[in-house]
Scaffold this motif. Sequence first.
Motif, PDB file in Angstrom:
ATOM      1  N   ASP A   1       0.578  -0.920  -0.377  1.00 30.89           N
ATOM      2  CA  ASP A   1       0.016  -0.149  -0.287  1.00 30.89           C
ATOM      3  C   ASP A   1       0.990   1.255  -0.176  1.00 30.89           C
ATOM      4  N   SER A   2       0.408   1.927  -0.708  1.00 32.25           N
ATOM      5  CA  SER A   2       0.624   3.798  -0.397  1.00 32.25           C
ATOM      6  C   SER A   2       1.247   4.454   0.826  1.00 32.25           C
ATOM      7  N   LEU A   3       2.986   4.865   1.052  1.00 34.48           N
ATOM      8  CA  LEU A   3       3.268   4.788   2.397  1.00 34.48           C
ATOM      9  C   LEU A   3       3.566   6.627   2.696  1.00 34.48           C
TER      10      LEU A   3
ATOM     11  N   LYS B   1       0.589   9.589   7.025  1.00 31.62           N
ATOM     12  CA  LYS B   1       0.706   8.974   8.540  1.00 31.62           C
ATOM     13  C   LYS B   1       0.322   7.165   8.812  1.00 31.62           C
ATOM     14  N   LEU B   2       1.393   6.462   8.991  1.00 28.43           N
ATOM     15  CA  LEU B   2       1.098   4.641   8.556  1.00 28.43           C
ATOM     16  C   LEU B   2       1.955   4.875  10.614  1.00 28.43           C
ATOM     17  N   HIS B   3       0.967   4.128  10.820  1.00 33.20           N
ATOM     18  CA  HIS B   3       1.591   3.653  12.672  1.00 33.20           C
ATOM     19  C   HIS B   3       1.621   1.865  12.284  1.00 33.20           C
ATOM     20  N   ASN B   4       2.439   1.587  12.606  1.00 28.68           N
ATOM     21  CA  ASN B   4       1.965  -0.282  13.139  1.00 28.68           C
ATOM     22  C   ASN B   4       1.207  -0.567  11.913  1.00 28.68           C
TER      23      ASN B   4
ATOM     24  N   ILE C   1       5.287  -7.664   6.544  1.00 33.47           N
ATOM     25  CA  ILE C   1       5.959  -6.190   7.278  1.00 33.47           C
ATOM     26  C   ILE C   1       5.271  -5.533   7.988  1.00 33.47           C
ATOM     27  N   MET C   2       5.432  -4.448   9.353  1.00 28.60           N
ATOM     28  CA  MET C   2       5.326  -3.275  10.036  1.00 28.60           C
ATOM     29  C   MET C   2       5.743  -2.182   9.859  1.00 28.60           C
ATOM     30  N   VAL C   3       5.083  -1.536   9.077  1.00 26.68           N
ATOM     31  CA  VAL C   3       5.430  -0.252   8.542  1.00 26.68           C
ATOM     32  C   VAL C   3       5.017   1.270   9.298  1.00 26.68           C
ATOM     33  N   SER C   4       6.169   1.775   9.661  1.00 27.89           N
ATOM     34  CA  SER C   4       4.949   2.944  10.150  1.00 27.89           C
ATOM     35  C   SER C   4       5.638   4.107   9.411  1.00 27.89           C
ATOM     36  N   THR C   5       5.634   5.625   9.388  1.00 32.06           N
ATOM     37  CA  THR C   5       5.853   6.750   8.069  1.00 32.06           C
ATOM     38  C   THR C   5       5.439   7.837   9.027  1.00 32.06           C
ATOM     39  N   ASP C   6       6.576   8.757   8.985  1.00 31.13           N
ATOM     40  CA  ASP C   6       6.216   9.818   9.399  1.00 31.13           C
ATOM     41  C   ASP C   6       6.791  10.943   8.304  1.00 31.13           C
ATOM     42  N   THR C   7       6.389  12.309   8.793  1.00 30.94           N
ATOM     43  CA  THR C   7       6.774  13.399   8.169  1.00 30.94           C
ATOM     44  C   THR C   7       8.254  13.915   8.365  1.00 30.94           C
ATOM     45  N   ILE C   8       9.249  14.768   7.911  1.00 29.85           N
ATOM     46  CA  ILE C   8      10.888  14.970   8.362  1.00 29.85           C
ATOM     47  C   ILE C   8      11.125  16.313   8.045  1.00 29.85           C
ATOM     48  N   LEU C   9      11.453  17.165   8.731  1.00 28.67           N
ATOM     49  CA  LEU C   9      12.506  18.439   7.803  1.00 28.67           C
ATOM     50  C   LEU C   9      13.764  18.062   7.927  1.00 28.67           C
ATOM     51  N   ILE C  10      14.374  18.339   6.698  1.00 23.63           N
ATOM     52  CA  ILE C  10      15.820  18.127   6.204  1.00 23.63           C
ATOM     53  C   ILE C  10      16.037  19.728   5.955  1.00 23.63           C
ATOM     54  N   ASP C  11      16.574  20.716   6.029  1.00 20.73           N
ATOM     55  CA  ASP C  11      17.118  21.981   5.442  1.00 20.73           C
ATOM     56  C   ASP C  11      16.170  22.869   4.905  1.00 20.73           C
ATOM     57  N   ASN C  12      14.973  22.347   5.664  1.00 20.60           N
ATOM     58  CA  ASN C  12      13.294  23.187   5.836  1.00 20.60           C
ATOM     59  C   ASN C  12      13.119  22.468   4.300  1.00 20.60           C
ATOM     60  N   THR C  13      13.138  21.645   4.320  1.00 23.08           N
ATOM     61  CA  THR C  13      12.383  21.042   2.849  1.00 23.08           C
ATOM     62  C   THR C  13      12.211  19.355   3.395  1.00 23.08           C
ATOM     63  N   GLN C  14      10.996  19.060   2.954  1.00 24.23           N
ATOM     64  CA  GLN C  14       9.660  18.086   4.034  1.00 24.23           C
ATOM     65  C   GLN C  14      10.271  16.611   3.250  1.00 24.23           C
ATOM     66  N   PHE C  15      10.538  15.777   4.025  1.00 21.89           N
ATOM     67  CA  PHE C  15      10.412  14.536   3.340  1.00 21.89           C
ATOM     68  C   PHE C  15       9.640  12.974   4.102  1.00 21.89           C
ATOM     69  N   VAL C  16      10.026  12.436   4.171  1.00 22.69           N
ATOM     70  CA  VAL C  16       8.718  11.366   4.030  1.00 22.69           C
ATOM     71  C   VAL C  16       9.726   9.913   4.896  1.00 22.69           C
ATOM     72  N   LEU C  17      10.007   9.557   6.361  1.00 21.65           N
ATOM     73  CA  LEU C  17      10.669   8.946   6.976  1.00 21.65           C
ATOM     74  C   LEU C  17       9.299   7.581   6.412  1.00 21.65           C
ATOM     75  N   VAL C  18      10.135   6.192   6.150  1.00 20.43           N
ATOM     76  CA  VAL C  18       9.420   5.359   6.371  1.00 20.43           C
ATOM     77  C   VAL C  18      10.040   4.057   7.160  1.00 20.43           C
ATOM     78  N   VAL C  19       9.608   3.717   8.303  1.00 25.82           N
ATOM     79  CA  VAL C  19      10.388   2.324   9.172  1.00 25.82           C
ATOM     80  C   VAL C  19       9.059   1.539   8.958  1.00 25.82           C
ATOM     81  N   ALA C  20       9.910   0.153   8.600  1.00 24.27           N
ATOM     82  CA  ALA C  20       9.328  -0.779   8.731  1.00 24.27           C
ATOM     83  C   ALA C  20      10.324  -2.308   8.784  1.00 24.27           C
ATOM     84  N   THR C  21       9.603  -2.990   9.121  1.00 29.72           N
ATOM     85  CA  THR C  21      10.050  -4.182  10.676  1.00 29.72           C
ATOM     86  C   THR C  21       9.438  -5.452   9.506  1.00 29.72           C
ATOM     87  N   ASP C  22      10.945  -6.753   9.050  1.00 31.11           N
ATOM     88  CA  ASP C  22       9.838  -7.416   8.509  1.00 31.11           C
ATOM     89  C   ASP C  22       9.739  -8.219   9.879  1.00 31.11           C
ATOM     90  N   ILE C  23       7.928  -8.735  10.028  1.00 28.72           N
ATOM     91  CA  ILE C  23       7.448  -9.820  10.699  1.00 28.72           C
ATOM     92  C   ILE C  23       7.410 -10.903  10.452  1.00 28.72           C
TER      93      ILE C  23
END
Length: 601
Positions: A327-329, A333-336, A351-373
Amino acid sequence: MIAFSNILGDVRRIFIKFALAVIMAVAASFLLAPYWQKSYAVIHTVLEISCIIISVSSFFVVWCVSEIRKTNLILGFGFLAVAIFDILHTFFWQGLGLFPGSYYDLSAKYWLAGRFAEALFLILSTTSIVKLSIHRWLGLALTIIASSTVAFDFYYTPGIFPVLITPEGVKPLKVAIEYIIISMFILFLFRVQKGHFHEDIITKEYLILATIITIPAELCFTIFTTITDFYNVLGHILKISYYFFFLKAVVAAFIIFPYKKLQISEDRFHKAFHMNPSMMMITTPDGKVVDVNECYAKLVGISRQEIIRQSFFEDNNEKVNWGIRQDSLVGEKLHNDILNCQTVSGESREIMVSTDTILIDNTQFVLVVATDITDKTRLEKEMARYDCLNVVGEIAAGIGHEVRNPMTTVRGYLQIFQRREQFYEYHEQINTMIEELDRANSIITEFLSLAKDKAVEMKRGNLMNVIRSLLPLLKADALRLGHEIYTDINYIPDTEFNENEIRQILLNLVRNAFEAMSESGEVMIHTSYSEGSILLSIRDNGSGIPPEVVRKLGTPFVTTKENGTGLGLPVCYRIAERHNAKIDLVTGPKGTTFKLIFYLA
């Protein structure tokens, strides 16, 4: 004790550097003194211009860094004020004589103003004023205005200020002001030692060293008598020395130390990101991959370089173009969330996926964290199935024999009735009843096979012999059903097993394979040995097992066959458990493979 030894080491190091600086300054002064007496105007100008260049450089370092990050501008403005007063001191110096309107002690006033500004701004840098949010351009304007105002007052209202120096020598008031300035430098040293200066240890060391050198430098200007005096030369050489250490302190505080902190921070992030056991990825909001760690690349099955800068989606249909299907990440925002993905090798992973928005040098990015379960889920299902088997096994052990005994009695009476003439007209019905009792008895036999504590006799032998003995029977079944059966028997060592149970599990799995295929199917029996385990696999070329059925495989009484009991696979799992073996399943549109893995002790 350790802290005291560290302080003692710092003091020793600073004292050694101070002594070397003073010795070198004295030696340079002795070498320069003869030339000073002949060309003091030129040499003085060169020395002062050197100090001005250092001051302006220090200011520009602080000023340029302040464009990037919030920093202590007080020191920068202080060096700018010092540079302004040093320029005026050099321009109006009596030995130069460039400005016809100059008078003898105007240069001395600008000198003292520079030293006073130097000491004042150093002290201010240790106070809470550095926390005030002052716009950099406003601070620059205030510094220039304040310095210019003092300079104009000295020049245009000379009568207000007392004379500090005459052709006969230095006035006591100038000496007193020099001592006041020295005391201000000492106050700054005291505040630094008390921890009021919030910079790194290297910056503090250079500041302390520079400030200590200012004391003998200022003392030289309290005791010289003429322009060509040796102490006048030594004072200017020492002045260059402490200006140099002030510049080193500024470079350390505003360039080197932040750069080292940035390096450490980057190294921490790099290790936390790339060595993280969880899968991590950074994407742009539109799905372009910016970075991905090795764990994610390993799951997908391609290198990081192939993944980076690719689009996270493929044809905007929520498919990752580097092999994962999920599915779209991005965009929410996804949480587990539990998602299914497929690697480039075709393997299905959960996989169990969580996403969040982060700012790097005032630019928006998406952090994707996943765990293979996948393995964890598989283990949980395995444990649930074994629990179910245990419950059924306990029931089987408890009531199986009790049900079979009365059934045996009923079957015996039915056989007796079947032989009597008066029941001849019911012969067909009695025969049907006996067949159903036999079928029920076979179910109970399989049911009893689920008993966890079933006693089985293990003997040493080779699984290849069991396969060869069963092969004629299996070929007959295959021929009857219109299939072909092949073998790929490789060397395997002897092991402990119960022959009857291995025959049962082999028959169950092969016959399941026959029933899973349409006409003219092929079944392959394969054996191999690797890394302390024996592999026995049965592969068919049927249409595969649907995912909803795969999840329930091994659960008692679950079957897709019209006349099936749902006990065949549970019995296989129970037999595998008793033989310290594991059953794995690989299924797809091109067929299914059951892998029976025996672990050797």
